[in-house]
Design an enzyme around this catalytic site. Structure first.
Site, short mmCIF file in Angstrom:
data_model
loop_
_atom_site.label_atom_id
_atom_site.label_comp_id
_atom_site.label_asym_id
_atom_site.label_seq_id
_atom_site.Cartn_x
_atom_site.Cartn_y
_atom_site.Cartn_z
N HIS A 29 0.80 -1.23 0.00
CA HIS A 29 0.00 0.00 0.00
C HIS A 29 0.83 1.27 0.00
CE1 HIS A 29 0.96 -0.04 4.28
NE2 HIS A 29 0.55 1.20 4.34
C1 UD1 Z 1 -2.31 5.67 5.65
C2 UD1 Z 1 -1.01 6.20 6.25
C3 UD1 Z 1 0.05 5.12 6.16
C4 UD1 Z 1 -0.42 3.82 6.76
C5 UD1 Z 1 -1.72 3.40 6.09
C6 UD1 Z 1 -2.26 2.12 6.67
C7 UD1 Z 1 -0.56 8.60 6.01
C8 UD1 Z 1 0.26 9.62 5.30
N1 UD1 Z 1 -0.50 7.35 5.52
O1 UD1 Z 1 -2.08 5.46 4.26
O2 UD1 Z 1 1.21 5.53 6.87
O3 UD1 Z 1 0.55 2.82 6.57
O4 UD1 Z 1 -2.67 4.46 6.29
O5 UD1 Z 1 -3.41 1.72 5.99
O6 UD1 Z 1 -1.21 8.93 6.97
N2 UD1 Z 1 -9.52 4.72 1.66
C9 UD1 Z 1 -10.69 4.00 1.67
N3 UD1 Z 1 -11.25 3.70 2.88
C10 UD1 Z 1 -10.72 4.08 4.06
C11 UD1 Z 1 -9.53 4.83 4.02
C12 UD1 Z 1 -8.95 5.13 2.82
O7 UD1 Z 1 -11.22 3.63 0.64
O8 UD1 Z 1 -11.29 3.76 5.13
C13 UD1 Z 1 -8.90 5.01 0.35
C14 UD1 Z 1 -9.22 6.39 -0.18
O9 UD1 Z 1 -9.33 6.31 -1.55
C15 UD1 Z 1 -7.98 7.18 0.18
C16 UD1 Z 1 -6.88 6.15 0.07
O10 UD1 Z 1 -7.49 4.92 0.50
O11 UD1 Z 1 -7.81 8.27 -0.65
C17 UD1 Z 1 -5.68 6.43 0.92
O12 UD1 Z 1 -6.06 6.64 2.28
P1 UD1 Z 1 -5.12 7.57 3.23
O13 UD1 Z 1 -5.64 7.54 4.62
O14 UD1 Z 1 -4.97 8.89 2.60
O15 UD1 Z 1 -3.72 6.87 3.15
P2 UD1 Z 1 -3.30 5.34 3.25
O16 UD1 Z 1 -2.73 4.93 1.96
O17 UD1 Z 1 -4.41 4.51 3.84
#
Ligand code: UD1
Length: 362
Positions: free
Chosen positions: A211
């Site tokens: 991820h």
């Molecule tokens: C975040 C953390 C990362 C951690 C990871 C664990 C930061 C900078 N990154 O990354 O350090 O390792 O979480 O999972 O804080 N999304 C969903 N459902 C959710 C949450 C997210 O569909 O419940 C999708 C959305 O499209 C979103 C993307 O995942 O834009 C990324 O989510 P985000 O929280 O921005 O970063 P992660 O890649 O999850």
């Protein structure tokens, strides 16, 4: 630090890797008289599979406050958490704000708390990848700089903080609180039916996760890693629970032997990790969990902020090139399992030490 009505501690969780770090601290402090706890969920992760299931699996109470920050660019997400947390901190006025790990919610809350003059405790302080292209590295360094209590999981954390000029009396080597959650949950994880559900035999499969933006955001980088997983899947079944960030970019990739599934809850994932022949990942926490479980781990990155998993544990850095990953997997599968040893103070009692320092100051 004590007031007549007791000490008030406000904990913040936001994203998946926060939950297993905060759950054991909440549980320890619940045992202490005179401690009032407030749990805030920023809403950085919001899907049931990324958040709710962890509350259930870890026996966490419902958050007292939900900020509903959600997804967005780094600036949007960080700013949303900052704006939403400020009135909560002003209203609650806790003696300590506890933040964990290195996600955007961690830094956002630390910034606001620092400017309100509140004491900040950082759980999992001092880790450094020295790779400033990772958003997490920025979050780690800045959160540590803003914190008064820095709880490190390993000795390298203490050394990194000393090198950055953080006063020694702020730093407390307490061990790894994630391993508290792991040890507490393992008996329940062993009752999981996930192996039957996925038709896997214990010890007869590999487990993969991906991820990191550097690995999945760029289509070419992701395609190379998926081809590496397909290469390993030609040797043994590979289970691949897919993070939503990765899912959004994968389209309809398939390969024989590769079981692509939805994200899993804490207990099911732990059950799969514990019985895996091999784990391939770019997650920080999973490098630690495999070390604690003596399961060989190939980390699909060029660096790690958790070097103790290599020096003491079962981890190996193999980068993102299929020409390195597939032979490394073949080698790991043919070798005797490398048991490693448990790093210092990864003993299931880190939260107990943290609770004592938070309440008694030592
Ligand atoms: C975040 C953390 C990362 C951690 C990871 C664990 C930061 C900078 N990154 O990354 O350090 O390792 O979480 O999972 O804080 N999304 C969903 N459902 C959710 C949450 C997210 O569909 O419940 C999708 C959305 O499209 C979103 C993307 O995942 O834009 C990324 O989510 P985000 O929280 O921005 O970063 P992660 O890649 O999850």
């Amino acid at each position: 630090m004590r007031t007549l009505s007791g000490v008030k501690i406000l904990h913040v969780v936001g994203a998946r890797p926060n939950f297993m770090k905060v759950a054991p601290i909440l549980a320890q402090l619940r045992e202490r008289e005179g401690v009032r706890q407030v749990l805030v969920h920023t809403g950085q992760h919001y899907d049931a599979k990324m958040s709710d299931v962890f509350f259930q699996d870890l026996g966490m109470p419902e958050p007292d406050v939900h900020l509903g920050a959600g997804s967005g660019s780094h600036a949007q997400q960080t700013a949303k958490v900052m704006v939403e947390i400020e009135p909560v901190l002003l209203r609650e006025n806790p003696e300590v704000v506890v933040v964990a790990g290195d996600v955007n919610s961690t830094l956002a809350v630390a910034l606001v708390a620092a400017k309100l003059g509140l004491r900040i405790a950082h759980v999992e302080a001092g880790l450094r990848s020295r790779d400033w292209s990772m958003p997490e590295e920025i979050n780690r360094v800045l959160t540590d700089r803003l914190s008064q209590l820095l709880f490190t999981p390993s000795r390298d954390g203490d050394q990194n903080l000393a090198a950055e000029g953080i006063p020694e009396d702020r730093v407390h080597f307490v061990g790894n609180v994630m391993i508290d959650s792991l040890k507490a949950a393992l008996p329940r994880a062993r009752e999981s039916r996930i192996h039957q559900r996925l038709e896997l035999s214990p010890g007869g499969y590999a487990l993969a996760t991906l991820h990191r933006p550097a690995n999945v955001d760029e289509p070419k980088a992701l395609a190379r890693l998926l081809s590496a997983l397909a290469g390993v899947a030609a040797m043994l079944p590979v289970v691949f629970p897919v993070h939503p960030r990765t899912r959004a970019r994968m389209q309809s990739f398939t390969a024989p032997g590769l079981k692509i599934i939805e994200p899993l809850g804490y207990l099911d994932f732990l059950a799969l990790t514990a019985e895996a022949r091999l784990v391939m990942t770019d997650s920080g926490g999973i490098q630690e969990e495999t070390t604690a479980l003596s399961v060989p781990c190939l980390t699909l990155r060029e660096n790690t902020e958790r070097p103790v998993t290599i020096t003491d544990g079962t981890n190996q850095l193999v980068g993102s090139d299929p020409d390195r990953i597939v032979p490394a997997a073949r080698q790991a599968l043919s070798a005797e399992a490398r048991p490693g040893r448990m790093p210092e103070l990864w003993d299931g009692r880190a939260a107990e030490r943290i609770a004592r320092i938070l309440v008694e100051g030592r």
